[in-house]
Design a protein around this motif. Structure first.
Motif, PDB file in Angstrom:
ATOM      1  N   ARG A   4     -26.982  40.134  -1.470  1.00 18.58           N
ATOM      2  CA  ARG A   4     -25.544  40.333  -1.633  1.00 18.58           C
ATOM      3  C   ARG A   4     -24.793  39.829  -0.396  1.00 18.58           C
ATOM      4  O   ARG A   4     -23.759  39.179  -0.505  1.00 18.58           O
ATOM      5  CB  ARG A   4     -25.240  41.810  -1.880  1.00 18.58           C
ATOM      6  CG  ARG A   4     -23.794  42.026  -2.301  1.00 18.58           C
ATOM      7  CD  ARG A   4     -23.527  43.435  -2.673  1.00 18.58           C
ATOM      8  NE  ARG A   4     -23.274  44.150  -1.428  1.00 18.58           N
ATOM      9  CZ  ARG A   4     -23.175  45.449  -1.309  1.00 18.58           C
ATOM     10  NH1 ARG A   4     -23.351  46.207  -2.355  1.00 18.58           N
ATOM     11  NH2 ARG A   4     -22.930  46.008  -0.163  1.00 18.58           N
ATOM     12  N   HIS A   5     -25.334  40.108   0.785  1.00 26.78           N
ATOM     13  CA  HIS A   5     -24.716  39.622   2.021  1.00 26.78           C
ATOM     14  C   HIS A   5     -24.776  38.105   2.097  1.00 26.78           C
ATOM     15  O   HIS A   5     -23.835  37.463   2.557  1.00 26.78           O
ATOM     16  CB  HIS A   5     -25.392  40.223   3.251  1.00 26.78           C
ATOM     17  CG  HIS A   5     -25.024  41.647   3.517  1.00 26.78           C
ATOM     18  ND1 HIS A   5     -23.796  42.171   3.242  1.00 26.78           N
ATOM     19  CD2 HIS A   5     -25.752  42.662   4.058  1.00 26.78           C
ATOM     20  CE1 HIS A   5     -23.756  43.441   3.587  1.00 26.78           C
ATOM     21  NE2 HIS A   5     -24.944  43.777   4.075  1.00 26.78           N
ATOM     22  N   ARG A  11     -19.979  32.511   0.144  1.00 27.83           N
ATOM     23  CA  ARG A  11     -18.636  32.456  -0.431  1.00 27.83           C
ATOM     24  C   ARG A  11     -17.597  32.346   0.689  1.00 27.83           C
ATOM     25  O   ARG A  11     -16.665  31.550   0.601  1.00 27.83           O
ATOM     26  CB  ARG A  11     -18.372  33.692  -1.284  1.00 27.83           C
ATOM     27  CG  ARG A  11     -17.037  33.608  -2.014  1.00 27.83           C
ATOM     28  CD  ARG A  11     -16.791  34.775  -2.941  1.00 27.83           C
ATOM     29  NE  ARG A  11     -17.791  34.793  -3.995  1.00 27.83           N
ATOM     30  CZ  ARG A  11     -18.343  35.901  -4.491  1.00 27.83           C
ATOM     31  NH1 ARG A  11     -17.986  37.077  -4.029  1.00 27.83           N
ATOM     32  NH2 ARG A  11     -19.235  35.842  -5.439  1.00 27.83           N
ATOM     33  N   THR A  12     -17.769  33.122   1.739  1.00 27.66           N
ATOM     34  CA  THR A  12     -16.851  33.071   2.880  1.00 27.66           C
ATOM     35  C   THR A  12     -16.873  31.693   3.520  1.00 27.66           C
ATOM     36  O   THR A  12     -15.827  31.121   3.834  1.00 27.66           O
ATOM     37  CB  THR A  12     -17.224  34.146   3.923  1.00 27.66           C
ATOM     38  OG1 THR A  12     -17.161  35.431   3.297  1.00 27.66           O
ATOM     39  CG2 THR A  12     -16.281  34.115   5.106  1.00 27.66           C
ATOM     40  N   PHE A  13     -18.069  31.149   3.695  1.00 28.22           N
ATOM     41  CA  PHE A  13     -18.197  29.808   4.269  1.00 28.22           C
ATOM     42  C   PHE A  13     -17.524  28.777   3.373  1.00 28.22           C
ATOM     43  O   PHE A  13     -16.821  27.884   3.851  1.00 28.22           O
ATOM     44  CB  PHE A  13     -19.675  29.449   4.472  1.00 28.22           C
ATOM     45  CG  PHE A  13     -19.863  28.070   5.019  1.00 28.22           C
ATOM     46  CD1 PHE A  13     -19.656  27.813   6.364  1.00 28.22           C
ATOM     47  CD2 PHE A  13     -20.224  27.018   4.188  1.00 28.22           C
ATOM     48  CE1 PHE A  13     -19.809  26.534   6.878  1.00 28.22           C
ATOM     49  CE2 PHE A  13     -20.372  25.736   4.689  1.00 28.22           C
ATOM     50  CZ  PHE A  13     -20.169  25.494   6.038  1.00 28.22           C
ATOM     51  N   SER A  14     -17.720  28.892   2.085  1.00 28.75           N
ATOM     52  CA  SER A  14     -17.132  27.953   1.132  1.00 28.75           C
ATOM     53  C   SER A  14     -15.605  28.007   1.181  1.00 28.75           C
ATOM     54  O   SER A  14     -14.935  26.969   1.179  1.00 28.75           O
ATOM     55  CB  SER A  14     -17.633  28.271  -0.275  1.00 28.75           C
ATOM     56  OG  SER A  14     -17.071  27.403  -1.203  1.00 28.75           O
ATOM     57  N   ILE A  15     -15.063  29.201   1.236  1.00 26.86           N
ATOM     58  CA  ILE A  15     -13.606  29.365   1.321  1.00 26.86           C
ATOM     59  C   ILE A  15     -13.088  28.785   2.632  1.00 26.86           C
ATOM     60  O   ILE A  15     -12.088  28.067   2.659  1.00 26.86           O
ATOM     61  CB  ILE A  15     -13.210  30.854   1.172  1.00 26.86           C
ATOM     62  CG1 ILE A  15     -13.476  31.317  -0.264  1.00 26.86           C
ATOM     63  CG2 ILE A  15     -11.745  31.075   1.546  1.00 26.86           C
ATOM     64  CD1 ILE A  15     -13.377  32.822  -0.459  1.00 26.86           C
TER      65      ILE A  15
END
Length: 133
Positions: A4-5, A11-15
């Motif tokens: 999950r992390h 996702r954070t990196f992608s954003i």
């Protein structure tokens, strides 16, 4: 680290990567008078058409003549002179585009920005040939 992390980190990196890309594009747009003009015109619903032709035969002839002079130039001095003369035209055209946008004369601003695009193309051709020597 849990899966999950890892998903959250990806996702954070992608954003962050997407935002960085948008920021870089915006920065490049602000740096370039042509891109800036095209952006402002697009906000007015006026888009650059790659297939659109200039309606000014005198300007087209001038562009063709300058390109031929660049192609025929055989020394740095001639190329530098041609490049300097073209840069003066670029500066003048940038001023015209800015004024036309300020005056909200969108049609004339689009025409002037198209002229700017051609002049910038000449600049690239001259620089390329200068660096070739």
């Amino acid at each position: 680290m849990s899966s999950r992390h890892m998903v959250t980190e990806r996702r954070t990196f992608s954003i962050a990567a997407a935002q960085s890309s948008q920021l870089n594009k915006a920065y490049q747009t602000l740096l370039s008078p042509l891109l800036r003009a095209e952006y402002i015109l697009a906000k007015q619903g006026i888009y650059e058409d790659e297939n659109e032709k200039l309606e000014d035969p005198e300007f087209i002839t001038e562009i063709m003549d300058i390109r031929q002079e660049i192609e025929d130039a055989s020394d740095d001095e001639t190329l530098t002179r041609l490049s300097k003369k073209n840069k003066e035209k670029i500066d003048l055209t940038i001023g015209q585009v800015s004024q036309l946008i300020q005056d909200r004369n969108w049609k004339a601003a689009k025409t002037a920005s198209t002229r700017l695009k051609y002049l910038l193309g000449i600049d690239k051709a001259a620089e390329k040939k200068i660096h070739h020597y």
